[in-house]
Design a protein around this motif. Structure first.
Motif, short mmCIF file in Angstrom:
data_model
loop_
_atom_site.label_atom_id
_atom_site.label_comp_id
_atom_site.label_asym_id
_atom_site.label_seq_id
_atom_site.Cartn_x
_atom_site.Cartn_y
_atom_site.Cartn_z
N MET A 1 65.48 46.83 42.26
CA MET A 1 66.65 47.11 41.28
C MET A 1 66.54 44.68 41.60
SD MET A 1 70.32 47.60 40.48
CE MET A 1 70.67 47.45 42.09
N LEU A 2 66.40 44.54 39.90
CA LEU A 2 66.34 42.85 40.01
C LEU A 2 67.19 42.47 38.75
CD1 LEU A 2 64.52 40.95 39.93
CD2 LEU A 2 63.47 40.33 37.87
N ILE A 3 68.22 42.42 39.62
CA ILE A 3 69.61 41.88 38.36
C ILE A 3 69.54 40.19 37.93
CG2 ILE A 3 71.88 41.08 38.80
CD1 ILE A 3 71.84 43.84 40.56
N ASP A 4 69.96 39.87 37.11
CA ASP A 4 69.77 38.60 37.04
C ASP A 4 70.89 37.82 37.11
OD1 ASP A 4 66.79 38.16 35.94
OD2 ASP A 4 68.13 40.21 33.83
N VAL A 5 70.95 36.94 37.22
CA VAL A 5 71.79 35.73 37.55
C VAL A 5 71.85 34.34 37.24
CG1 VAL A 5 73.36 34.66 39.52
CG2 VAL A 5 72.95 36.96 39.38
N SER A 6 71.89 33.85 36.54
CA SER A 6 72.12 32.40 36.07
C SER A 6 72.68 31.47 36.95
CB SER A 6 72.97 32.09 34.72
OG SER A 6 72.47 33.03 33.74
N ILE A 7 72.25 30.33 37.12
CA ILE A 7 72.63 29.79 38.23
C ILE A 7 72.86 28.62 37.41
CG2 ILE A 7 70.36 29.22 39.34
CD1 ILE A 7 71.98 28.66 42.08
N ARG A 8 73.53 26.95 37.82
CA ARG A 8 73.44 26.05 37.29
C ARG A 8 74.06 24.99 37.65
NH1 ARG A 8 76.93 22.81 34.24
NH2 ARG A 8 78.49 24.19 34.42
N LYS A 9 72.79 23.71 37.73
CA LYS A 9 73.11 22.13 39.17
C LYS A 9 74.15 22.13 38.07
CE LYS A 9 68.92 21.58 41.45
NZ LYS A 9 68.03 19.79 41.67
N LEU A 10 75.41 21.25 38.94
CA LEU A 10 76.28 20.40 38.10
C LEU A 10 75.64 19.10 38.24
CD1 LEU A 10 79.17 21.87 39.74
CD2 LEU A 10 78.30 22.38 37.77
N GLN A 11 76.36 18.26 37.24
CA GLN A 11 76.13 17.20 36.74
C GLN A 11 76.26 16.48 38.01
OE1 GLN A 11 78.10 15.38 33.68
NE2 GLN A 11 76.67 13.62 33.13
N GLY A 12 75.02 15.37 38.76
CA GLY A 12 75.38 14.22 39.65
C GLY A 12 74.63 15.24 40.50
N ASN A 13 73.93 16.31 40.30
CA ASN A 13 73.75 17.28 41.99
C ASN A 13 72.13 17.61 41.76
OD1 ASN A 13 75.99 17.11 43.35
ND2 ASN A 13 76.97 17.84 41.55
N GLU A 14 71.45 16.27 41.26
CA GLU A 14 70.02 17.12 40.65
C GLU A 14 69.47 16.94 41.06
OE1 GLU A 14 72.18 15.80 36.96
OE2 GLU A 14 72.10 14.20 38.47
N ASP A 15 69.51 15.94 43.15
CA ASP A 15 68.87 15.51 44.51
C ASP A 15 69.20 17.15 45.03
OD1 ASP A 15 71.03 14.77 44.59
OD2 ASP A 15 70.88 14.45 46.57
N VAL A 16 70.06 17.58 44.55
CA VAL A 16 69.85 18.72 45.94
C VAL A 16 69.56 19.92 45.13
CG1 VAL A 16 72.47 20.24 47.23
CG2 VAL A 16 72.65 17.87 46.28
N PRO A 17 68.65 20.78 46.60
CA PRO A 17 68.21 21.35 45.78
C PRO A 17 69.06 23.11 45.87
CG PRO A 17 67.64 21.23 48.20
CD PRO A 17 68.70 20.23 47.88
N LEU A 18 68.68 23.73 44.76
CA LEU A 18 69.22 25.12 44.11
C LEU A 18 68.83 26.18 45.91
CD1 LEU A 18 68.19 25.57 40.23
CD2 LEU A 18 70.84 25.02 41.79
N PRO A 19 70.16 26.94 46.18
CA PRO A 19 70.08 28.18 46.50
C PRO A 19 68.40 28.92 46.81
CG PRO A 19 72.08 28.38 45.85
CD PRO A 19 71.31 27.25 44.28
N ALA A 20 68.05 28.66 48.14
CA ALA A 20 66.93 29.66 47.93
C ALA A 20 66.95 29.98 49.38
CB ALA A 20 65.63 28.10 48.00
N LYS A 21 65.99 31.57 49.20
CA LYS A 21 65.29 31.91 50.30
C LYS A 21 64.22 31.25 51.41
CE LYS A 21 66.32 36.86 48.74
NZ LYS A 21 65.71 37.87 48.66
N MET A 22 64.76 31.60 52.73
CA MET A 22 63.53 30.80 53.34
C MET A 22 62.46 31.52 53.60
SD MET A 22 64.65 27.87 53.60
CE MET A 22 65.47 27.68 51.98
N SER A 23 62.43 32.67 53.59
CA SER A 23 61.02 33.66 53.85
C SER A 23 61.24 35.11 52.95
CB SER A 23 61.20 34.52 55.56
OG SER A 23 62.61 35.44 55.32
#
Length: 148
Positions: A1-23
């Protein structure tokens, strides 16, 4: 089951990676610290760490914030209120409440992986008040009722 979740980087955090699976088989998405300056958490102390992102999830979904096992094992760093719940209607910055249960100060650096986020479905429940409940073998046995 695929569920869409929107994620937004907040201003000033362009250098911080978004959450990610490591495997490929990982259940959790690693979350990165978006601290402006390093934050030192002394033994026994806690700190609320920004992540630099916000979510938009459909009703019926929650994001659970959980500790990273490596930080817990190596440094005694864990999350309070675990798992923390990000509700489907919350649109603010996700933050992580860390505590240092180790014996040494721990420094949180910008871009460091500090927790993981696991998505769970939340069923729609109707609580019905009752005068009595069905019985079970366990009954009202609670904390430690089965021994050690």
């Amino acid at each position: 089951m695929l569920i869409d979740v929107s994620i937004r980087k907040l201003q000033g955090n362009e250098d911080v990676p978004l959450p990610a699976k490591m495997s490929a088989g990982a259940s959790g998405y690693d979350i990165y610290a978006a601290v402006a300056e390093p934050v030192t958490i002394e033994p026994g102390e806690r700190a609320l760490i920004p992540t630099g992102f916000a979510l938009s999830m459909p009703i019926g979904l929650e994001a659970q914030i959980r500790p990273r096992s490596g930080l817990a094992l190596k440094h005694g760093i864990t999350c309070l209120n675990t798992p923390g719940t990000v509700d489907a209607d919350y649109r603010g910055e996700v933050k992580v409440l860390l505590i240092n249960l180790g014996g040494q100060p721990f420094v949180v650096q910008r871009g460091e992986r500090i927790a993981q986020m696991v998505f769970q479905t939340v069923p729609d429940i109707r609580l019905t008040e009752a005068d009595s409940l069905d019985s079970t073998d366990r009954g009202s046995g609670g904390f430690g009722h089965t021994g050690k």
